[in-house]
Enzyme design. Structure first.
Site, mmCIF file in Angstrom:
data_model
loop_
_atom_site.group_PDB
_atom_site.id
_atom_site.type_symbol
_atom_site.label_atom_id
_atom_site.label_comp_id
_atom_site.label_asym_id
_atom_site.label_seq_id
_atom_site.Cartn_x
_atom_site.Cartn_y
_atom_site.Cartn_z
ATOM 1 N N ARG A 98 42.897 6.151 31.638
ATOM 2 C CA ARG A 98 44.209 5.581 31.334
ATOM 3 C C ARG A 98 44.970 6.394 30.289
ATOM 4 N NH1 ARG A 98 43.416 0.210 29.659
ATOM 5 N NH2 ARG A 98 43.522 0.971 27.544
ATOM 6 N N ASP A 122 68.731 12.712 29.107
ATOM 7 C CA ASP A 122 68.309 12.567 30.505
ATOM 8 C C ASP A 122 68.875 13.774 31.244
ATOM 9 O OD1 ASP A 122 67.977 12.008 33.203
ATOM 10 O OD2 ASP A 122 68.439 9.873 33.019
ATOM 11 N N TYR A 153 72.672 6.685 34.368
ATOM 12 C CA TYR A 153 71.852 6.124 35.436
ATOM 13 C C TYR A 153 71.883 4.593 35.354
ATOM 14 C CZ TYR A 153 67.918 5.125 38.446
ATOM 15 O OH TYR A 153 67.131 4.628 39.439
ATOM 16 N N LYS A 195 62.940 13.248 41.272
ATOM 17 C CA LYS A 195 64.103 13.947 41.822
ATOM 18 C C LYS A 195 63.764 15.420 42.041
ATOM 19 C CE LYS A 195 65.627 9.836 41.442
ATOM 20 N NZ LYS A 195 66.405 9.362 40.309
HETATM 21 C C1 PLP Z 1 66.331 8.326 39.334
HETATM 22 C C2 PLP Z 1 66.828 8.490 37.953
HETATM 23 C C3 PLP Z 1 66.215 7.828 36.887
HETATM 24 C C4 PLP Z 1 65.063 6.862 37.081
HETATM 25 O O1 PLP Z 1 63.927 7.527 37.562
HETATM 26 P P1 PLP Z 1 62.820 6.820 38.507
HETATM 27 O O2 PLP Z 1 61.843 7.931 38.737
HETATM 28 O O3 PLP Z 1 63.509 6.335 39.743
HETATM 29 O O4 PLP Z 1 62.241 5.687 37.728
HETATM 30 C C5 PLP Z 1 66.713 8.063 35.612
HETATM 31 N N1 PLP Z 1 67.764 8.876 35.399
HETATM 32 C C6 PLP Z 1 68.368 9.522 36.408
HETATM 33 C C7 PLP Z 1 69.534 10.415 36.119
HETATM 34 C C8 PLP Z 1 67.925 9.356 37.722
HETATM 35 O O5 PLP Z 1 68.552 9.986 38.724
#
Ligand code: PLP
Length: 392
Positions: free
Chosen positions: A56, A182, A109, A207
């Site tokens: 974990r 982000d 997001y 992504k």
């Molecule tokens: C998809 C996304 C997230 C969230 O990520 P997950 O892997 O779906 O939890 C956060 N920020 C951006 C810009 C995203 O495109």
């Protein structure tokens, strides 16, 4: 955490292509093994000489993928993989204390914004959402000594607004706050926020880092291994939020081709943006790579090798025409998410719902690696209202 402080003699793309070039010592394999064991033999002296005791808090396959991401982000503290982008992002906010103040973007997001709106007040953390492309708005929102975190997203989903990372870092630090970015839509190929003064970078590795729409993962990369960074490690281990080894293995396989995918997807996105700008059905193209985009000057300073694989278009005839166009595409796939090798189209307002800054006439495009002429032709036919069932 792997030590990434020693300078590498090779370029990032060379190291990523070989997943850091490590050779497995027992078999001399050039691909790191997939470690699935949840438990490890204790030494006769009661210690754990390998450093692994239970799965974990830590996993050797996860570490291999983390080393590649830390290298790409030039992250001195290393990187930490989580079970999703949301798990990675929410860990940063979970590390704050009651009474702290946060500044976050208006355009970000959507699921994270909703989580912040619901969860920050319950934790007695104040939060202000400001237009992050306006540094005066950020400056005015900061409460020196109380603001502990500035969160930005650049380019910001789904309008692809650009935030000046270096300027935001200076403002945040002057107020005694950390800057977290982000960077999902930029990827480490186009922007390395830690080199511009950010403290933490977050990606939804679901992504373009993974890029094949078959893994959900998230990552944080840190500038300094300080107390806040170790608190994030404690939160991941205690909350059981580490990525699984199979996902880490797939992610590491993907990271080997990230440079090729990002370059191709970004080049196609730029080409589509140029061609869609003069399309009669399109009233606006939102893409920081376009010279007249409001974010272009800052993006040109802080992005290299292209402006990313994401763009949005606004449909002149309005919301219903946008939804109808998305219904007519053949090659583009009508689906949420982004960054995969297959191109996706989405009527974003339908996802975000009321209160979103996303205009109802907007279609979000995630550009993959298909032939750009095919992508344009399919979109052009859909925008012109061509419903012919067998059109190519
Ligand atoms: C998809 C996304 C997230 C969230 O990520 P997950 O892997 O779906 O939890 C956060 N920020 C951006 C810009 C995203 O495109």
């Amino acid at each position: 955490m792997p030590d990434e402080t020693t300078p590498h003699p090779f370029q990032a793309r060379s190291l990523a292509a070989q997943a850091m070039g490590r050779i497995e010592p027992v078999t001399r394999a050039v691909v790191a093994p997939l470690h699935v064991s949840t438990t490890f033999l204790r030494d006769p002296d009661n210690g754990y000489a390998s450093g692994f005791s239970y799965a974990r808090p830590d996993n050797a396959t996860v570490r291999e993928a983390e080393a590649v991401i830390a290298m790409l982000e030039e992250a001195r503290a290393g990187a930490m993989l989580f079970g999703s982008g949301m798990a990675a992002a929410t860990a940063v906010f979970t590390a704050l204390e009651p009474g702290d103040h946060v500044v976050a973007p208006l355009v970000m997001y959507w699921a994270l914004k909703r989580w912040l709106r619901e969860e920050m007040p319950r934790r007695h953390i104040a939060i202000d959402f400001v237009p992050m492309d306006d540094l005066d708005a950020l400056r005015a929102a900061l409460r020196p000594g109380t603001t502990k975190l500035v969160w930005i997203e650049t380019p910001g989903n789904p309008l692809w607004t650009v935030t000046d990372i270096a300027a935001a870092a200076r403002l945040a630090h002057a107020a005694g706050a950390r800057l977290a970015v982000d960077s999902t839509a930029a990827s480490p190929i186009h922007t390395r926020p830690l080199t511009l003064g950010a403290d933490i970078v977050m990606h939804s590795a679901t992504k373009i880092l993974n890029g094949h729409s078959d893994v959900v993962a998230g990552v944080l990369a840190g500038a300094e291994a300080d107390a806040f960074w170790s608190r994030l490690g404690t939160i991941r281990a205690g909350g059981g939020a580490i990525l699984g080894p199979f996902e880490a293995y797939l992610l590491m396989r993907s990271l080997r081709t990230l440079h090729l995918r990002a370059a191709a997807q970004s080049a196609s996105a730029a080409e589509l943006a140029r061609r869609l700008e003069s399309h009669p059905a399109v009233s606006a193209v939102l893409y920081p790579g376009l010279p007249d985009d409001p974010g272009h000057a800052v993006a040109a300073r802080q992005m290299d090798g292209g402006f990313g694989f994401m763009l949005s278009i606004r449909i002149a005839a309005g919301e219903q025409a946008a939804i109808a166009a998305a219904a007519r595409v053949r090659l583009w796939k009508r689906a949420t998410s982004l960054g995969g090798v297959e191109s996706l189209i989405e009527h974003r307002a339908s996802v975000e719902g009321p209160g979103s800054p996303c205009p109802p006439d907007l279609l979000r495009l995630s550009v993959g690696i298909e032939a750009v002429d095919d992508l344009f032709g399919d979109l052009d036919a859909a925008l012109r209202g061509d419903d012919t069932p067998d059109r190519q």
